[in-house]
Structures are given as C-alpha cells and as structure tokens.
Enzyme design. Structure first.
Site, mmCIF file in Angstrom:
data_model
loop_
_atom_site.group_PDB
_atom_site.id
_atom_site.type_symbol
_atom_site.label_atom_id
_atom_site.label_comp_id
_atom_site.label_asym_id
_atom_site.label_seq_id
_atom_site.Cartn_x
_atom_site.Cartn_y
_atom_site.Cartn_z
ATOM 1 N N GLY A 1 -27.427 -4.613 7.168
ATOM 2 C CA GLY A 1 -27.301 -3.192 6.854
ATOM 3 C C GLY A 1 -26.454 -2.436 7.860
ATOM 4 C CB ILE B 1 7.764 4.154 3.806
ATOM 5 C CG1 ILE B 1 8.466 3.847 2.473
ATOM 6 C CG2 ILE B 1 8.676 3.857 4.994
ATOM 7 C CD1 ILE B 1 8.749 2.382 2.206
ATOM 8 C CB THR C 1 7.733 -1.124 -1.504
ATOM 9 O OG1 THR C 1 7.553 -2.398 -0.900
ATOM 10 C CG2 THR C 1 6.784 -0.999 -2.683
ATOM 11 C CD GLU D 1 5.832 -6.861 6.916
ATOM 12 O OE1 GLU D 1 6.483 -7.887 7.145
ATOM 13 O OE2 GLU D 1 5.519 -6.043 7.780
ATOM 14 N N GLY E 1 7.329 -3.124 -6.824
ATOM 15 C CA GLY E 1 6.689 -3.631 -5.621
ATOM 16 C C GLY E 1 7.222 -5.002 -5.260
ATOM 17 C CB SER F 1 -2.421 -13.713 -1.195
ATOM 18 O OG SER F 1 -2.972 -13.228 0.019
#
Length: 390
Positions: free
Chosen positions: A351, A168, A137, A374, A142, A377
């Site tokens: 809470g 990294i 990356t 990696e 990206g 989604s």
C-alpha cells in the site's frame, strides 16, 4: 548496486575507468544535493528547473561527448551513460532532459554540422548557456516519420518553414532546436532535411505544455512554425539528408534512453531492497520470504543484463562501429526492465508503494515513457528483426 564488469565473453572491457568513477561520483553528489530534495515538489508542480541545467552545464555534464575544442568535456559514451544513470537513479525527469540535450540536439550538430556551425552552436550548448531541443515527431506521424507534414520551401537564401512538432523536450525553454522538415515529396526518405532554428526567429513559437503521467519535471511542448524564415546557412549537411541523419542520431539516442531506463530501474531496486530489509511482517523482515526475495533476484538479474547490453552498445559507439541493432536491443530491453522493476518495487512496498510519500510510485510513472520515447518497444523490435534478417 554497482557492477564489477571486466572482460566479457564478447571480448569487451567494461571495467570502470578513472574518468567514469570521477564523473559518476560528481553526478551522484550533484543529484543528492541539488535534485533529491526537490523531486516531488517539481513533479507535483510540473516545474522545469532550468537553472539546474545551467549548473550541470558548468560541471560539463551538458556537453559530455562534445570535444574540448568546442567547449565540451570530450568524454565518450561510457562516461555519458554513467552520468545519465546516476541522475536517473534520483529523478528520471532530470535524466531525460540531460539525455535529450546531449544526444539529440547537441549530438546532431556535432555529428553533421560544418565546422562553422559547430563553432557557432556547440560552445553554447556544451555549457548549457543555450538549452537544446530536437524535433522529429508530429501529431499524426509518430513512428511514421516519413509522413511528416512540416515543410520548408527555399526562398532565396532562406527556407520558409510551416507546420508543427509534438512531444518536444524543451519545446518552450529551449534556445535552439534541430528540426526535421520536408523539403521534398512525402514518404521519400530523401525528401527530409535538418534545420537549426534559434529561439526568437519570427514565426517560431511553442504550443501547449503536455500534462504527463510521469517525467513531469521534464518540459514537453509543441513547436509551431508559421512562415518561419530560417537562413539556408542553418541547414545541417545537404538538403535531403535529414532522415538519414535523424536515424543515426536516434541510434545514439537509444543508448541514452537505455541508460535512463537503467537509472530508473536501479533507483527503484535500491528502494525496494532497503524497504524489504526494514519492513517486518509475521515477526521478520519481508526480505526473508521467498515471494519477496525471488522478486529481488529477478530484478537484480535483469538490471545486470540491461547494463551489459548498454555497455556493449556504448563501446561500439565509442569505436564508431555500426550500433543500430545493439542500441535498439539495449533500449528495448532496458526500458521494459525499468517498467518491470518499478512495478515489482511498488508491489514490494504494498500500500505504501501506491502513495507519493514513498519513492517507488514516481519510478513507476517515469519508467513507462522509456518504452515509448525515441522509438516504441514495437519499433525497436522492427529495427532488431530487420538487422537480424538482413
């Protein structure tokens, strides 16, 4: 929450082997003794406990699937998933670092290195004498890896590397990194190569350490290359094969992040169940109320489904069969389950769940990374849809 998975309808045998039981118990005991007492201390200080990984290396957990001839444990992906899950139940940060070292840096050299390269680097990585990093990356590329700007120009028997990598894991503390560099034209899948670059190589430095929402005890920095001279002998495979190699490495890496997600989800779920049984309202445990018990039912069901997807992908990986679709499905589903489970765990705690005195707020913060690292989604859905429509 341990599954009792035997023969699935798909014909897979996911019954727990003796090796899994042994290494799982070892990982669990280690996590309880050496990690749990320090979880919040390390998280608050963003402390990366390098010596802990040396201990894990001594137990064989930093070279799980490295063959014994290269100094590793010689196990398969079922054992590897078990290690990640047991550690991530206690601390996602430590689980993330174990995963990145094993599947990315070490896994890339194991899969694509020559015999000389394997014997040179794997024994040190498998024992964690050397900690590994992996660089794909960049700041502006990206998900669009083919647009990378880091270049490597051949000059005699060395490559001259210039550019930087972002996000990294082990960028500062790593002793060796597998780095994807552009050796051809931008946006050409055959224009990227993989180089192994050792710490101390002139022109190879690290940048700032990221101040993160979660996974704070797992070190994340930039890698910077300024006229860095890397021996041509450090090229993995042939020039131009780096992108193809990286995609195959990520197939296995996604199983790692799925396992990491599963561990975080199980940790949050276990904490939520215990609290729901103990917490009294209106004269009874809150677990007696349908609003809470139904949350737990949904959480438990999704965790079981995620585990089945992960074990299916691990089985395919063990048998050296195509795993792109299954690993993407496992990573996508398990990471989203981790986020949902941690969110509901915080809700069950009320809470108290919003405070650092109870464990679920950390699971909540750590889980989100699993839907990003990696391959987001959204990227997983692209991968899955391409495989489905192929």
């Amino acid at each position: 929450m341990d599954s009792l998975l035997t023969d699935s309808p798909a014909g897979y045998d996911f019954s727990t082997s003796d090796n899994q039981k042994m290494i799982g118990q070892m990982a669990k005991d280690f996590a309880e003794k050496h990690i749990r007492p320090h979880v919040m201390e390390w998280d608050e200080a963003q402390h990366f406990p390098i010596e802990l990984f040396k201990q894990l290396g001594g137990l064989g957990m930093m070279g799980v699937f490295v063959p014994e001839e290269y100094g590793g444990s010689g196990f398969g992906y079922f054992e590897y998933v078990t290690v990640i899950v047991e550690i991530a139940k206690v601390c996602g940060s430590i689980g993330l670092s174990v995963a990145a070292h094993n599947s990315l840096c070490t896994g890339h050299i194991l899969a694509f290195g020559s015999e000389e390269q394997k014997h040179r680097w794997l024994p040190k990585l498998a024992t964690c004498e050397w900690l590994g990093a992996w660089g794909l990356t960049e700041a502006n590329t990206g998900s669009d890896a083919l647009g990378m700007n880091t270049t490597a120009v051949l000059d005699g028997d060395h490559y001259i590397v210039n550019g930087s990598k972002n996000w990294i894991t082990h960028g500062k503390s790593g002793d060796v990194a597998v780095v994807m560099v552009r050796t051809g034209e931008k946006n050409d899948s055959h224009g990227i190569s993989a180089l192994v670059i050792e710490k101390g190589t002139p022109g190879f430095t690290h940048g700032k350490k990221e101040n993160k929402l979660g996974m704070r005890a797992s070190e994340t920095t930039e890698l910077i290359f300024d006229n860095c001279r890397v021996p041509k002998a450090n090229l993995l495979g042939a020039e131009g094969e780096g992108f193809k190699q990286a995609m195959k490495v990520l197939d296995g890496g996604r199983i790692s992040i799925a396992a990491l997600s599963l561990g975080i989800a199980k940790g949050a779920f276990t904490a939520a169940v215990a609290y729901a049984k103990e917490r009294k309202q209106f004269g009874q445990a809150i677990s007696n109320f349908q609003g809470i018990s139904f949350k737990l039912a949904d959480m438990a069901t999704e965790i079981e489904a995620a585990e089945l997807l992960i074990m299916q992908a691990a089985d395919l990986k063990n048998r050296h069969l195509p795993v792109t679709k299954q690993s993407a499905m496992a990573k996508y589903f398990a990471s989203e389950v981790a986020v949902r489970t941690a969110t509901e765990a915080v809700q069950i705690f009320g809470g108290y769940g919003y405070t650092k005195d109870f464990p679920v707020e950390k699971y909540y913060r750590d889980a989100k990374l699993c839907t990003i690292g990696e391959g987001t989604s959204e990227i997983q859905k692209i991968v899955i849809s391409r495989e489905v429509l192929r």
